[in-house]
Design a protein around this motif. Sequence first.
Motif, PDB file in Angstrom:
ATOM      1  N   GLY A  63      -2.647  -2.559  30.926  1.00  0.00           N
ATOM      2  CA  GLY A  63      -3.210  -1.269  30.569  1.00  0.00           C
ATOM      3  C   GLY A  63      -2.578  -0.616  29.360  1.00  0.00           C
ATOM      4  N   SER A  64      -1.598  -1.284  28.748  1.00  0.00           N
ATOM      5  CA  SER A  64      -0.946  -0.712  27.571  1.00  0.00           C
ATOM      6  C   SER A  64      -1.913  -0.648  26.389  1.00  0.00           C
ATOM      7  CB  SER A  64       0.272  -1.556  27.173  1.00  0.00           C
ATOM      8  OG  SER A  64       1.240  -1.569  28.170  1.00  0.00           O
ATOM      9  N   LYS A  65      -1.638   0.273  25.494  1.00  0.00           N
ATOM     10  CA  LYS A  65      -2.436   0.420  24.276  1.00  0.00           C
ATOM     11  C   LYS A  65      -1.564   0.146  23.060  1.00  0.00           C
ATOM     12  CE  LYS A  65      -6.053   1.659  26.596  1.00  0.00           C
ATOM     13  NZ  LYS A  65      -7.269   0.821  26.637  1.00  0.00           N
ATOM     14  N   ARG A  66      -2.165  -0.454  22.055  1.00  0.00           N
ATOM     15  CA  ARG A  66      -1.460  -0.716  20.808  1.00  0.00           C
ATOM     16  C   ARG A  66      -1.875   0.299  19.759  1.00  0.00           C
ATOM     17  NH1 ARG A  66      -1.374  -2.179  15.529  1.00  0.00           N
ATOM     18  NH2 ARG A  66       0.053  -3.850  14.905  1.00  0.00           N
ATOM     19  N   ALA A  67      -0.904   1.015  19.211  1.00  0.00           N
ATOM     20  CA  ALA A  67      -1.194   2.015  18.181  1.00  0.00           C
ATOM     21  C   ALA A  67      -1.591   1.324  16.881  1.00  0.00           C
ATOM     22  CB  ALA A  67       0.014   2.902  17.946  1.00  0.00           C
ATOM     23  N   VAL A  68      -2.561   1.905  16.171  1.00  0.00           N
ATOM     24  CA  VAL A  68      -2.982   1.440  14.853  1.00  0.00           C
ATOM     25  C   VAL A  68      -2.645   2.537  13.859  1.00  0.00           C
ATOM     26  CG1 VAL A  68      -4.927   0.712  13.421  1.00  0.00           C
ATOM     27  CG2 VAL A  68      -4.839   0.052  15.834  1.00  0.00           C
ATOM     28  N   PHE A  69      -1.775   2.231  12.914  1.00  0.00           N
ATOM     29  CA  PHE A  69      -1.282   3.234  11.988  1.00  0.00           C
ATOM     30  C   PHE A  69      -1.970   3.143  10.621  1.00  0.00           C
ATOM     31  CE2 PHE A  69       2.359   2.561  14.875  1.00  0.00           C
ATOM     32  CZ  PHE A  69       2.524   3.861  15.328  1.00  0.00           C
ATOM     33  N   TYR A  70      -1.962   4.264   9.921  1.00  0.00           N
ATOM     34  CA  TYR A  70      -2.474   4.316   8.546  1.00  0.00           C
ATOM     35  C   TYR A  70      -1.548   3.507   7.635  1.00  0.00           C
ATOM     36  CZ  TYR A  70      -3.508   6.066   3.882  1.00  0.00           C
ATOM     37  OH  TYR A  70      -3.817   6.152   2.551  1.00  0.00           O
ATOM     38  N   SER A  71      -2.123   2.855   6.632  1.00  0.00           N
ATOM     39  CA  SER A  71      -1.360   2.099   5.645  1.00  0.00           C
ATOM     40  C   SER A  71      -1.356   2.824   4.304  1.00  0.00           C
ATOM     41  CB  SER A  71      -1.958   0.707   5.458  1.00  0.00           C
ATOM     42  OG  SER A  71      -1.340   0.053   4.370  1.00  0.00           O
ATOM     43  N   HIS A  72      -0.157   3.065   3.761  1.00  0.00           N
ATOM     44  CA  HIS A  72      -0.044   3.707   2.448  1.00  0.00           C
ATOM     45  C   HIS A  72      -0.703   2.882   1.351  1.00  0.00           C
ATOM     46  CE1 HIS A  72       3.960   5.621   4.026  1.00  0.00           C
ATOM     47  NE2 HIS A  72       2.906   6.041   4.674  1.00  0.00           N
ATOM     48  N   ASP A  73      -0.771   1.579   1.564  1.00  0.00           N
ATOM     49  CA  ASP A  73      -1.336   0.703   0.541  1.00  0.00           C
ATOM     50  C   ASP A  73      -2.842   0.827   0.422  1.00  0.00           C
ATOM     51  OD1 ASP A  73       1.090  -0.700  -0.293  1.00  0.00           O
ATOM     52  OD2 ASP A  73       1.115  -1.449   1.750  1.00  0.00           O
ATOM     53  N   ALA A  74      -3.453   1.496   1.390  1.00  0.00           N
ATOM     54  CA  ALA A  74      -4.912   1.602   1.374  1.00  0.00           C
ATOM     55  C   ALA A  74      -5.406   2.580   0.322  1.00  0.00           C
ATOM     56  CB  ALA A  74      -5.414   2.024   2.757  1.00  0.00           C
ATOM     57  N   LEU A  75      -4.929   3.815   0.402  1.00  0.00           N
ATOM     58  CA  LEU A  75      -5.406   4.876  -0.494  1.00  0.00           C
ATOM     59  C   LEU A  75      -4.279   5.826  -0.885  1.00  0.00           C
ATOM     60  CD1 LEU A  75      -8.730   5.613   1.424  1.00  0.00           C
ATOM     61  CD2 LEU A  75      -8.580   4.569  -0.841  1.00  0.00           C
ATOM     62  N   GLY A  76      -3.052   5.321  -0.927  1.00  0.00           N
ATOM     63  CA  GLY A  76      -1.918   6.153  -1.282  1.00  0.00           C
ATOM     64  C   GLY A  76      -1.300   6.830  -0.066  1.00  0.00           C
TER      65      GLY A  76
ATOM     66  N   VAL B 191       7.298   4.581  10.795  1.00  0.00           N
ATOM     67  CA  VAL B 191       8.408   5.080  11.600  1.00  0.00           C
ATOM     68  C   VAL B 191       7.895   5.108  13.037  1.00  0.00           C
ATOM     69  CG1 VAL B 191      10.066   6.926  12.002  1.00  0.00           C
ATOM     70  CG2 VAL B 191       9.199   6.518   9.684  1.00  0.00           C
ATOM     71  N   THR B 192       8.335   4.134  13.829  1.00  0.00           N
ATOM     72  CA  THR B 192       7.832   4.012  15.194  1.00  0.00           C
ATOM     73  C   THR B 192       8.833   3.260  16.059  1.00  0.00           C
ATOM     74  OG1 THR B 192       6.051   3.117  16.580  1.00  0.00           O
ATOM     75  CG2 THR B 192       6.541   1.929  14.539  1.00  0.00           C
ATOM     76  N   ASP B 193       8.876   3.597  17.337  1.00  0.00           N
ATOM     77  CA  ASP B 193       9.743   2.906  18.284  1.00  0.00           C
ATOM     78  C   ASP B 193       9.029   1.730  18.945  1.00  0.00           C
ATOM     79  OD1 ASP B 193      11.735   4.789  17.776  1.00  0.00           O
ATOM     80  OD2 ASP B 193      11.008   6.133  19.352  1.00  0.00           O
ATOM     81  N   THR B 194       7.787   1.454  18.537  1.00  0.00           N
ATOM     82  CA  THR B 194       6.977   0.444  19.226  1.00  0.00           C
ATOM     83  C   THR B 194       7.008  -0.926  18.570  1.00  0.00           C
ATOM     84  OG1 THR B 194       4.968   1.010  17.977  1.00  0.00           O
ATOM     85  CG2 THR B 194       5.407   2.274  19.995  1.00  0.00           C
ATOM     86  N   ARG B 195       7.731  -1.070  17.450  1.00  0.00           N
ATOM     87  CA  ARG B 195       7.716  -2.341  16.718  1.00  0.00           C
ATOM     88  C   ARG B 195       9.115  -2.899  16.493  1.00  0.00           C
ATOM     89  NH1 ARG B 195       2.544  -1.996  13.171  1.00  0.00           N
ATOM     90  NH2 ARG B 195       1.189  -0.979  14.701  1.00  0.00           N
TER      91      ARG B 195
END
Length: 592
Positions: A80-93, A107-111
């Motif tokens: 039932g865990s969920k994986r966070a999807v984060f924004y990438s600076h390389d996409a649009l700054g 900056v995350t404690d999940t990786r």
Amino acid sequence: MDRRIDPPFWSQPPTRRTPVKHLVSFLLVFLLAAPSALACTTTITGKDASADGSVLVSHSDDGLSDARMVYVPPMDHKPGSKRAVFYSHDALGFKPEWGGTETQRLVTDTRGPGYTNPKLAQSVPLGYIPQVAHTYGYFDANYGLVNEHGLAIGECTDKAKVHPQPDPDKRIFYSAELSRVALERCTTAREAVELMGQLIEQYGYYGTGETLLVADKDEGWVFEMCGYDMEGAGGVWVAQRVPDDGFFVAANEFRIRKIRKDAPDMLYSKNVFDIARKKGWWKPADGALDWAKTYSGGEFHHPYYSLRRVWRAQSLVAPSLKLPAWVDGPFTTAYPFAITPDQKLDVEDIAAIHRDNYEGTEFDLTKGLAAGPFGNPNRFEGHGEAVSDGSLSSVKGAFERPLNIYRCVYSYVTQCRGTMPAGIGTVIWFAPDRPATAVLMPFYAGALNLPESVQTADALVYNEKSMWTAFNYVANYAMLKYSYMIKDIHALRDTFEAAALGGQKELEAKAAALWNDGKEHEAQALLTEYSDKNAAKVLAAWWELSHDLYIKYNDGYVNTKGDLGEPVFYPAWWLKKVDYPDGPLHYEKSAN
């Protein structure tokens, strides 16, 4: 292996709208910042085109951003865990509302420990997808690099017709997070392509067009993707397999052309034809859909920003083709999707491509007035690399864009070999900062961790414990007298690379013997220790080199024992160009 993708489970960000306190910084960043990896070059070499039967993947990440290579360990996750999807600076700054900093991508404690930083605010997820029971360990950078099973990835940014913004309800994936999910869950290249395609179709795509090169020990695939509507919820993608005897290169422009339905070497999104037709970009009467021509915006910034690099890379590996340097437009067919090299390629051959400044060609950046008296190939772009194509000069023009560029934060060549267990047979030769002045250092896919020196970097912090800082420092100093200092740099670089490449067979034989004897952890520890010690030696030697260069070339002289202050004057051709002959040779004012 469980790779399922359940129906979307969206996060609830702190607020659905951008907080007021971020509006000013958000607008400033949007107007001034450029995607940090807007000028990458990436290659694949098929197993029958390489000297040792490996599939080779390379990438130069060309933007002053986060230079770290971070180890993400394998992890087990509760049902039932969920994986966070984060924004990438390389996409649009850089977008401050999604966390991180301009120089720290996550900056995350999940990786794992590499992304844990209690001094900084946590990155804010764009959304979540269902987590799997177990995720693989991998090396991560601005994009995922390689995992413990020998799955490797390269990347370059492309100009699409549409670059949508991220939206938690519609578009949560960019290529960076796609590549990481693939490394966490997949063991083969085709499996990774199919998974990333499903994620785009289900969770939406934002940002620039992108090329990801995906390879394992057996094959390599080119996976290209983009958005198609600023308010749309999906994306489109296509993938093509690189022939086993082929060499492929991409340099910031889509390289896949006609989509062949039901072809065994092609995969594509089910909406790729319908979207093109609805947008009026293509109709069946036109014939086969040309992916690049239909969905691409052409080259970034100026003609030959991309094509010159494609020409040069292909010309270096197959000079017999006599490819033309000048073509009729951005969608030329002069440069094939893949070519067969004249000779089989190895790690050093691929590294040489990324280190190239067009030396010996009509575009040689070490020649001419812009190179100065000492052959400096670096050409500052004056913000020309920004998405907005903004310029800091009223003078319109452009320099040639080389494969080796001053703002590269790292480059690498990954060897994927099937003759040994993946943890030993897959090695990434990683070089922080620009390719021409950095050392390729080997790190094995089965390593238990990475040296702290390669996991530490910040472009705004001078840190002598950071490998990137050391290389960047020397590279910048070398621009003072490049044609002289580059010889000292290459002499030390070649010593380290020769030792690492020369000792590779013996090291791997020891690791394989342990592995085959059931002592996998000991084999991993051996490889980890080797890479740690090698990196420590390189770091110490590079700082010592910086001191030696300072002393040797102090005040414009060449200073050696027994010959302090040996004058080095400017070449005659340069003196004439800068009006040296018209200097104060007489008391009377010159007629000129």
